[in-house]
Design a protein around this motif. Structure first.
Motif, PDB file in Angstrom:
ATOM      1  N   GLY A 192      -4.501   0.047  -2.049  1.00 15.29           N
ATOM      2  CA  GLY A 192      -3.767  -1.177  -1.752  1.00 15.29           C
ATOM      3  C   GLY A 192      -4.321  -2.352  -2.521  1.00 15.29           C
ATOM      4  N   GLU A 193      -5.662  -2.437  -2.552  1.00 15.06           N
ATOM      5  CA  GLU A 193      -6.309  -3.535  -3.286  1.00 15.06           C
ATOM      6  C   GLU A 193      -5.981  -3.438  -4.768  1.00 15.06           C
ATOM      7  OE1 GLU A 193      -8.233  -6.125  -2.265  1.00 15.06           O
ATOM      8  OE2 GLU A 193      -7.637  -5.572  -0.244  1.00 15.06           O
ATOM      9  N   TRP A 204      -7.122   4.735   0.953  1.00 11.12           N
ATOM     10  CA  TRP A 204      -5.858   4.030   1.180  1.00 11.12           C
ATOM     11  C   TRP A 204      -6.024   2.527   0.947  1.00 11.12           C
ATOM     12  CZ3 TRP A 204      -4.699   0.739   5.524  1.00 11.12           C
ATOM     13  CH2 TRP A 204      -3.359   0.384   5.626  1.00 11.12           C
ATOM     14  N   ASN A 205      -7.142   1.989   1.472  1.00  8.35           N
ATOM     15  CA  ASN A 205      -7.413   0.568   1.317  1.00  8.35           C
ATOM     16  C   ASN A 205      -7.668   0.214  -0.140  1.00  8.35           C
ATOM     17  OD1 ASN A 205      -7.696  -1.887   2.735  1.00  8.35           O
ATOM     18  ND2 ASN A 205      -9.875  -1.841   2.299  1.00  8.35           N
ATOM     19  N   ARG A 257       0.847  -1.167   0.000  1.00  9.25           N
ATOM     20  CA  ARG A 257       0.000   0.000   0.000  1.00  9.25           C
ATOM     21  C   ARG A 257       0.889   1.224   0.000  1.00  9.25           C
ATOM     22  NH1 ARG A 257      -3.497  -3.249   3.470  1.00  9.25           N
ATOM     23  NH2 ARG A 257      -5.466  -3.481   2.375  1.00  9.25           N
ATOM     24  N   PHE A 280      -9.083   6.444   4.931  1.00  4.17           N
ATOM     25  CA  PHE A 280      -8.823   5.016   5.096  1.00  4.17           C
ATOM     26  C   PHE A 280      -9.379   4.227   3.908  1.00  4.17           C
ATOM     27  CE2 PHE A 280     -10.053   0.778   6.534  1.00  4.17           C
ATOM     28  CZ  PHE A 280      -8.822   0.322   6.984  1.00  4.17           C
TER      29      PHE A 280
END
Lengths: 192, 205
Positions: B195-196, B191-192, B82, B188
């Motif tokens: 990352g995915e 950000w998530n 990430r 968040f």
């Protein structure tokens, strides 16, 4: 499932391989190579091509290993890649007729020449008959008979409905029986 | 019944039938010679295919050894990557800092206002006193009806005015906090998602 070092389960090896450990991936390859190359061979009908397809399958698996979920079945995931890789290869060479490759046998450890000849002829006829099935039905039959997958797993690997798996398998076995009956060397085996 | 069960012979052979269908099939096979013969045929074909010898492929050991030499190096990673840029992390840190700052300002201002209302502030720090804060409605009511009200009505009105001022401050503080919390959640989620997206490498396998 037996790996060379019994302390390593498949899940451990997958996690290590996902972290970049080539040894762990090699262990997974050793375990899954035989079924993968066999499925590729039964679909394409050529030994050398099947080995190339197995190699391509594992290289793709390595490249995409981080997208594999531990909770899934690695075997089914590899089958999915192998089927797609083999179909791609067959499509690419669809204009050319398949080579009449000599099939090498590893059956009877002490075969006499006559037995070897009969076995060889039968194996060739069977593979020839399999290759005569339409690809869509051949894939289903190969995954069932050689991959030993359930209908649900086949549906998942090929991304088709389970009803389609059933109808294709019905067609494949019935057609295979009819085609085998046309081979003099296979009649005895089919009629029993 | 025969027409319904005949197409299911393969599923029966492969152990894919369950429950009522399985029992129906077993009963039917006991009485139907055609289906029984077809099932035997299908079983022979299946056995024949499964028994087909494999060609002498390269051994698994050799194949695996050769393959590992061909493997391109991959970065060692066990977790999805990430965004880890320091600037990226300044966003939530800044939001949390802002939340603390606003909370402190509101708390201090409430303390000052309470002290002012009780008359304590005019004794301790008269320069901070700004007199009694008045809601708009209180100002309007006082100027219109102040002359006709008695002392009790004045004190009730004054208490209501204090309550209104306190509620407005409290609500304002709550809105600020809720806004900042929403911004943190939004950060968040982004950000998530990033990352995915960075690990979504599975393409047409």
């Amino acid at each position: 499932m037996v790996f060379t070092e019994t302390t390593h389960t498949e899940t451990d090896l997958i996690q290590q391989a996902q972290a970049g450990d080539t040894w762990a991936f090699g262990e997974l390859v050793r375990h899954h190579y035989s079924p993968v190359v066999n499925v590729a061979y039964r679909i394409c009908g050529e030994m050398n091509l099947a080995e190339d397809m197995a190699q391509e399958t594992f290289l793709r698996a390595w490249a995409n290993l981080n997208s594999f979920r531990i909770t899934g079945s690695l075997k089914n995931w590899l089958y999915r890649i192998a089927v797609n890789v083999t179909l791609d290869a067959l499509r690419r060479k669809s204009e050319q007729p398949m080579d009449d490759e000599v099939v090498q046998m590893i059956q009877d450890p002490t075969p006499n020449p006559e037995t070897l000849l009969v076995q060889k002829e039968r194996a060739e006829n069977l593979q020839e008959t399999l290759s005569a099935l339409p690809l869509a039905t051949r894939n289903v039959l190969v995954l069932r008979e050689f991959g030993e997958l359930s209908y649900q797993e086949i549906a998942s690997v090929l991304d088709i409905p389970i009803g389609t798996v059933m109808s294709r398998l019905n067609y494949a076995r019935t057609r295979l029986r009819d085609l085998l009956k046309e081979h003099p060397s296979m009649q005895e085996a089919v009629h029993a | 019944m025969h027409n319904q069960l005949f197409p299911l012979l393969n599923a029966y052979l492969d152990g894919e039938l369950r429950g009522t269908r399985l029992r129906d099939m077993e009963r039917h096979l006991d009485s139907c010679a055609i289906c029984q013969r077809e099932l035997d045929d299908l079983r022979r074909v299946s056995d024949l295919v499964r028994a087909a010898p494999q060609p002498a492929f390269t051994s698994a050991d050799r194949f695996a050894a050769n393959l590992t030499l061909l493997l391109p190096r991959r970065p060692q990673q066990s977790q999805p990557q990430r965004t880890t840029s320091p600037t990226w992390w300044l966003i939530p840190a800044g939001l949390i800092g802002l939340l603390f700052f606003i909370q402190t300002v509101f708390t201090l201002s409430n303390i000052v206002r309470a002290a002012d209302a009780t008359g304590l502030l005019s004794q301790v720090a008269p320069w901070l006193s700004e007199g009694q804060a008045q809601a708009t409605w209180f100002t309007a009511t006082s100027s219109l009806f102040g002359a006709q009200m008695n002392a009790n009505q004045h004190s009730t009105l004054s208490a209501l005015n204090q309550f209104t001022i306190f509620s407005a401050d409290w609500l304002q503080g709550l809105i600020w906090q809720a806004g900042l919390v929403l911004l943190c959640i939004g950060w968040f989620v982004v950000w998530n998602f990033m990352g995915e997206a960075s690990t979504r490498t599975q393409t047409n396998l």
